[in-house]
Design a protein around this motif. Structure first.
Motif, short mmCIF file in Angstrom:
data_model
loop_
_atom_site.label_atom_id
_atom_site.label_comp_id
_atom_site.label_asym_id
_atom_site.label_seq_id
_atom_site.Cartn_x
_atom_site.Cartn_y
_atom_site.Cartn_z
N VAL A 30 0.85 -1.20 0.00
CA VAL A 30 0.00 0.00 0.00
C VAL A 30 0.88 1.25 0.00
CG1 VAL A 30 -1.69 1.30 1.33
CG2 VAL A 30 -1.93 -1.17 1.09
N ILE A 31 1.93 1.22 0.84
CA ILE A 31 2.84 2.36 0.90
C ILE A 31 3.50 2.58 -0.46
CG2 ILE A 31 4.97 3.23 1.95
CD1 ILE A 31 4.14 1.86 4.52
N GLN A 32 3.93 1.45 -1.07
CA GLN A 32 4.58 1.57 -2.38
C GLN A 32 3.64 2.18 -3.41
OE1 GLN A 32 5.78 -2.50 -2.71
NE2 GLN A 32 7.93 -1.93 -2.84
N THR A 33 2.38 1.72 -3.38
CA THR A 33 1.42 2.26 -4.34
C THR A 33 1.27 3.76 -4.14
OG1 THR A 33 0.25 0.18 -4.05
CG2 THR A 33 -0.87 1.87 -5.30
N LEU A 34 1.16 4.17 -2.87
CA LEU A 34 0.97 5.59 -2.60
C LEU A 34 2.18 6.39 -3.08
CD1 LEU A 34 -0.68 5.43 0.94
CD2 LEU A 34 -1.76 5.86 -1.27
N ILE A 35 3.38 5.87 -2.75
CA ILE A 35 4.59 6.60 -3.14
C ILE A 35 4.68 6.73 -4.66
CG2 ILE A 35 7.11 6.50 -3.21
CD1 ILE A 35 7.03 5.29 -0.42
N PHE A 36 4.55 5.58 -5.34
CA PHE A 36 4.66 5.61 -6.79
C PHE A 36 3.58 6.50 -7.40
CE2 PHE A 36 7.56 2.11 -6.68
CZ PHE A 36 8.24 2.20 -7.87
N GLY A 37 2.36 6.27 -6.94
CA GLY A 37 1.24 6.97 -7.53
C GLY A 37 1.33 8.47 -7.36
N PHE A 38 1.77 8.90 -6.18
CA PHE A 38 1.80 10.33 -5.94
C PHE A 38 3.09 10.98 -6.43
CE2 PHE A 38 -1.49 9.59 -2.57
CZ PHE A 38 -2.47 10.34 -3.19
N ALA A 39 4.19 10.25 -6.34
CA ALA A 39 5.48 10.90 -6.59
C ALA A 39 5.83 10.95 -8.07
CB ALA A 39 6.58 10.17 -5.84
N ILE A 40 5.42 9.91 -8.82
CA ILE A 40 5.81 9.93 -10.23
C ILE A 40 4.89 10.89 -10.97
CG2 ILE A 40 6.06 8.61 -12.34
CD1 ILE A 40 6.81 6.25 -10.80
N GLN A 41 5.45 12.01 -11.40
CA GLN A 41 4.71 12.98 -12.19
C GLN A 41 5.47 13.16 -13.46
OE1 GLN A 41 1.87 14.58 -11.67
NE2 GLN A 41 1.44 13.80 -9.61
N THR A 42 4.89 12.70 -14.58
CA THR A 42 5.67 12.82 -15.81
C THR A 42 5.38 14.12 -16.54
OG1 THR A 42 4.01 11.45 -16.80
CG2 THR A 42 6.12 10.40 -16.30
N GLU A 43 4.28 14.81 -16.15
CA GLU A 43 4.04 16.10 -16.80
C GLU A 43 5.15 17.03 -16.34
OE1 GLU A 43 0.29 15.66 -14.56
OE2 GLU A 43 1.64 14.04 -15.07
N ILE A 44 5.83 17.64 -17.32
CA ILE A 44 6.93 18.53 -16.94
C ILE A 44 6.44 19.97 -17.05
CG2 ILE A 44 9.23 19.30 -17.59
CD1 ILE A 44 9.64 16.34 -18.50
N GLU A 45 6.52 20.67 -15.94
CA GLU A 45 6.05 22.06 -15.89
C GLU A 45 7.08 22.89 -15.16
OE1 GLU A 45 2.30 21.90 -13.93
OE2 GLU A 45 1.20 21.40 -15.76
N ASN A 46 6.94 24.20 -15.34
CA ASN A 46 7.75 25.15 -14.57
C ASN A 46 9.25 24.89 -14.70
OD1 ASN A 46 5.38 26.30 -13.69
ND2 ASN A 46 5.27 24.93 -11.89
N ILE A 47 9.72 24.76 -15.91
CA ILE A 47 11.16 24.63 -16.12
C ILE A 47 11.79 26.01 -15.86
CG2 ILE A 47 12.98 24.01 -17.77
CD1 ILE A 47 10.83 22.46 -19.33
#
Lengths: 381, 341
Positions: A30-47
């Motif tokens: 469950v922790i892994q799912t939460l970490i992966f799900g929330f942390a991986i953001q592939t949209e790149i913004e605000n460079i």
């Protein structure tokens, strides 16, 4: 089947006695799912972007404005000399540097073509690619605006729109299906269900068997009349049950925490999950025949997990992999299951849509089970 | 032969180039306590594994309870018990769960399992420790639990691979008392050990070295073998002050074939030509300060003498091989193995 019941019951006693195993089974995923799900953001913004404006007049300011408006770029500073401009890039405080040349506005109005230098830090290829594409699009869009105002008055134009204004001949109308908001969690979390399912069953089965070998209890079992089938099923079925519960938990987290609804049929999803589960149990068994100690088992299991995570298409698209590696991905069971999961969850794919993946997964399954069973038999003999 | 529970004929086991067991034959009678002795790595465990049907012999034949170990291993497994060298029960299960597990493995019906559990608990006095985790039991209790698990299905033959390794002397004695009780009930015991005092308690012993059976028989027969106390020699026990220092001096005396330290005494193998008085005189000892008395060979003497003889023979062989012209073949010192049956 001799001894199946005895071993089956015993495995549950082990699971009950070992709080670390319970934690590994039900909390960590469950922790892994939460970490992966929330942390991986592939949209790149605000460079972070630095601007060196040598023009300082209307057209230059408008160009800077449009960079900021894309949301891809974030103007972190405007500098006034070449040295500070370079410094921003070498220090990494800015990934993009825009230099607007002197007399930019004046030359545009005179009808000259003007170069705008855009320096992009290429170290992170994903960020750089996004910056490059956005810069090109921005240039075209700005040019179009300028051109449109002028050509409107010409007698012959490339094309006119419904109200008679001059415009470009072809207008693309893209529509995003299945994940219209382009949320990366919709893409990652379904795949994650498969990865976690494999992780947990692979490790648990490999450890359950290797631990007995390490403790000498496996040798003790060989001296008893316990049959091969009984021993094998007694060891594997408890972890198959655990793995299945696991999959249900992670699916629930996906639906209720990340709000990723399952568009397709849940019975189909669970049936195919069981096929994949069988594959992972086979891999666990294979590891247990290769490893003498629990430490070795862990290393082998990681060795098997890496390609499943990196090459299965879970993180990186398989189609952009070099050809030899692309062929390797066909030998990874997770490849098929990640595609099946995304198909059913996101695209409402039915069995007919998934036949190629199901066949692929079934072939992997048969091959892995045949290999690990033959090795397991040899060691018993 | 008719009453033999185990019949081993010319059995060998190779692991690649290594010959772990080399053409061994012996028989074990029903109700015997058969002790298999030998140094570490001599092939004892390999022998046990073959007899339990988990390792196939490379050549030769062996049967246990009338079943061939290669063809009928599963039938053997149902009727034997095995207690291994290391503690191999499930440490995270309670004593009761371990017993229940092994009972189920052997397919005991619930009623029969309950009955057998009471029986083995009574035999091993485990009653008070049933709900303790096996891993938290002390060494002696672990061995009792292992024994109880090995006996849960009422086996006719029990194999014990160094059952007393690493447990305290009291627990060791208790365990042996249990083994005698079992043998009294007609269970055949096959024990490996390297404790000589344990060897003395066996009804039959076999000594294996480098995979070869050196000697096999009843302890009293083995001690009387001609190779152990060769013709024209005697065994004495010498008690003198400073035995360690005396040992090096006594070894230099002509007529002393062998001298070994035994606690505070020295065991000597001496030629009949050497008289008591001469020996004491050569050591500058008098009958007041030292005592010398004739003794019979112990099992340790037997094994030391026989192992040494084998080693000398092997060394001589390799010598002969490296110097082909050396034509003198040494006389074979060790006796032919005699059969226990």
């Amino acid at each position: 089947m001799w001894g199946f019941q005895a071993i089956f019951l015993k495995e549950f006693s082990h699971i009950r006695r070992e709080p670390a195993t319970l934690l590994f089974m039900f909390v960590i995923p469950v922790i892994q799912t939460l970490i992966f799900g929330f942390a991986i953001q592939t949209e790149i913004e605000n460079i972070p972007t630095v601007v060196y404006d040598l023009d300082g007049r209307q057209h230059g300011r408008e160009l800077i404005e449009s960079f900021a408006n894309t949301r891809t770029f974030q103007i972190v500073d405007r500098v006034l000399d070449e040295d500070s401009f370079r410094r921003y890039l070498t220090s990494g405080r800015a990934k993009v540097g825009v230099r607007i040349p002197p007399r930019f506005s004046e030359r545009l109005m005179r009808g000259e073509q003007v170069d705008v230098q855009v320096l992009i830090d290429g170290s992170d290829s994903q960020v750089a690619t996004t910056a490059l594409n956005s810069t090109n699009l921005l240039g075209i869009a700005r040019s179009q605006q300028l051109v449109r105002a002028m050509i409107d008055r010409l007698p012959i134009v490339p094309a006119r729109n419904a109200v008679g204004r001059a415009t470009l001949p072809i207008e693309m109308r893209p529509r995003l299906l299945y994940n219209p908001d382009l949320q990366s969690s919709h893409f990652f979390v379904p795949g994650l269900v498969g990865i976690i399912l494999q992780l947990v069953t692979l490790f648990l089965t490999a450890f359950a068997i290797v631990r007995e070998r390490e403790l000498g209890t496996l040798e003790q079992l060989f001296v008893t009349p316990v049959g091969r089938v009984g021993l094998l099923l007694g060891k594997l079925i408890p972890y198959a049950i655990v793995g299945f519960l696991e999959a249900l938990i992670v699916l629930n987290v996906m639906i209720y925490v990340f709000g990723v609804p399952v568009h397709g049929g849940i019975p189909l999803l669970l049936t195919l999950a069981n096929l994949f589960l069988l594959c992972s149990l086979g891999l666990g068994l294979l590891v247990s025949t290769l490893a003498r100690t629990q430490l070795q088992a862990m290393q082998f299991a990681f060795l098997l997990m890496l390609p499943s995570v990196l090459l299965s298409g879970f993180v990186f698209p398989r189609t952009s992999m070099p050809l030899p590696i692309y062929f390797v991905t066909f030998a990874i069971p997770a490849t098929y299951f990640v595609e099946i999961l995304r198909g059913i969850v996101l695209r409402d794919a039915d069995f007919a849509d998934l036949i190629p993946q199901v066949i692929g997964l079934a072939i992997c399954c048969v091959a892995i089970l045949a290999l690990s069973l033959s090795r397991f038999r040899k060691q018993l003999a | 032969m008719i009453r033999a529970v185990m019949d081993v004929r010319d059995i060998s086991r190779h692991f690649g180039d290594l010959v772990a067991v080399d053409h061994v034959s012996f028989q074990v009678e029903r109700g015997a306590i058969f002790g298999l002795l030998g140094p570490n790595g001599s092939g004892k465990s390999t022998m046990i594994r073959m007899l339990c049907g988990v390792l196939e012999p490379t050549s030769g034949q062996a049967s246990v309870l009338g079943y061939d170990v290669a063809r009928d291993a599963e039938s053997i497994k149902r009727r034997i018990g095995y207690m291994s060298q290391s503690f191999s029960l499930y440490a995270d299960l309670t004593a009761r769960e371990n017993l229940e597990f092994y009972g189920r493995i052997y397919g005991l019906e619930p009623a029969r399992l309950a009955e057998r559990m009471r029986a083995v608990e009574a035999l091993t006095s485990l009653d008070g420790h049933l709900d303790q985790l096996a891993g938290t039991l002390s060494g002696g209790w672990k061995q009792r639990l292992a024994l109880a698990c090995a006996l849960i299905h009422e086996p006719e033959v029990l194999f014990l691979d160094e059952p007393t390794a690493g447990i305290d002397p009291v627990a060791r004695r208790d365990l042996w008392d249990l083994l005698f009780a079992l043998a009294g009930r007609g269970v055949t015991l096959f024990v490996t050990t390297h404790y000589m005092d344990e060897a003395e308690r066996c009804s039959d012993i076999a000594y294996i070295d480098n995979g070869e059976l050196v000697v096999c028989g009843k302890p009293e027969d083995v001690k009387r073998l001609s190779g152990v106390t060769p013709q024209g020699t005697r065994r004495w026990e010498l008690e003198a002050p400073g035995p360690a220092e005396t040992l090096s001096r006594v070894r230099k005396i002509e007529g002393v074939r062998d001298a070994t330290l035994f606690g505070q005494a020295i065991h000597l193998l001496v030629s009949n030509d050497l008289s008591e008085a001469t020996l004491l005189a050569k050591l500058n000892l008098s009958s007041d300060t030292a005592s010398l008395r004739p003794i019979a060979a112990t099992l340790e003497d037997v094994f030391v003498t026989l192992t040494r003889a084998t080693q000398e023979r092997l060394a001589a062989h390799s010598d002969a091989a490296s110097h082909p012209k050396g034509s003198i073949a040494p006389a074979k010192v060790n006796p032919e193995p005699i059969s226990a049956a």
